[in-house]
Design a protein around this motif. Structure first.
Motif: not given
Length: 234
Positions: A25-32
């Motif tokens: 759900r598209f979190p702020k931390n989108d680190n792979f």
């Protein structure tokens, strides 16, 4: 050829990254790596978790350790690119819920004699059956519910079960949290339903797959959390 492989690798990797963002759900931390770790218990991701971790390291080497334009300190083999593209394709078209569902599903009507259902529990080794009245779903009858009814029905050390129907016992059954989805629902959608109910007082007991997703539609399959956990031998 090397540049082409790198481009294909990066394209597939970025598309997988996008899928992980959507799953979370598209979190702020989108680190792979963070998204991958958070998704590791989901069916398809669980299957490819280890290899995606390794490919993330390769991707970092390609992107961040480029010596100069057109020259990479690391370059993927064609087999690696093809596998990553296969993973991307799997995420584009994830397995359907029906692929992991118990089917065909046995169900009973309220007027069914209890002894018949008890025999079905014993024979098939399941823990719950959907119950219907005039073609309409009215609830789940579970083995725990039958045990509860037995405990409440003991009289002088015995329980009379002659002519007892499913409907009689269902009155003593807990009202279980059940969701209905259509035959087109993916395993990701089902996982989201179980995940969203995780903090609820009454967690999701089962997902019923019916024609069109209608509560009283033709029953095609039933999925429990255990079915999803066991997916791909997890």
């Amino acid at each position: 050829m090397s540049d082409e492989l790198v481009e294909r690798f990066e394209l597939a990797f970025n598309q997988i990254h996008q899928h992980l963002k959507e799953m979370n759900r598209f979190p702020k931390n989108d680190n792979f790596a963070e998204l991958l770790n958070h998704s590791k218990d989901r069916g398809v991701i669980r299957e490819f978790y280890d290899v995606l971790r390794q490919y993330a390291k390769l991707r970092n080497a390609i992107v961040h350790e480029r010596v100069r334009d057109g020259y990479y300190i690391a370059s993927p083999h064609v087999e690696v690119v093809e596998e990553l593209e296969h993973i991307k394709q799997t995420l584009d078209q994830p397995p359907l819920g029906l692929d992991v569902a118990t089917r065909p599903v046995m169900f009973f009507y309220e007027e069914t004699e209890l002894l018949h259902v008890v025999e079905a529990f014993r024979k098939h080794g399941v823990s719950q059956f959907p119950i219907y009245r005039d073609g309409a779903f009215v609830g789940l009858l579970t083995d725990a519910g039958i045990v509860r009814w037995l405990g409440e029905s003991v009289d002088a050390g015995a329980v009379a079960v002659d002519q007892v129907t499913v409907g009689d016992v269902l009155q003593h059954e807990k009202v279980h949290n059940v969701e209905f989805v259509s035959e087109t629902a993916s395993v990701f959608e089902l996982e989201d339903l179980f995940e969203s109910s995780h903090g609820d007082r009454e967690k999701l007991k089962a997902v019923m797959i019916t024609e069109g997703g209608d509560r009283d539609g033709k029953l095609l399959g039933i999925v429990t959390l255990l079915d999803l956990i066991m997916m791909d031998g997890g």
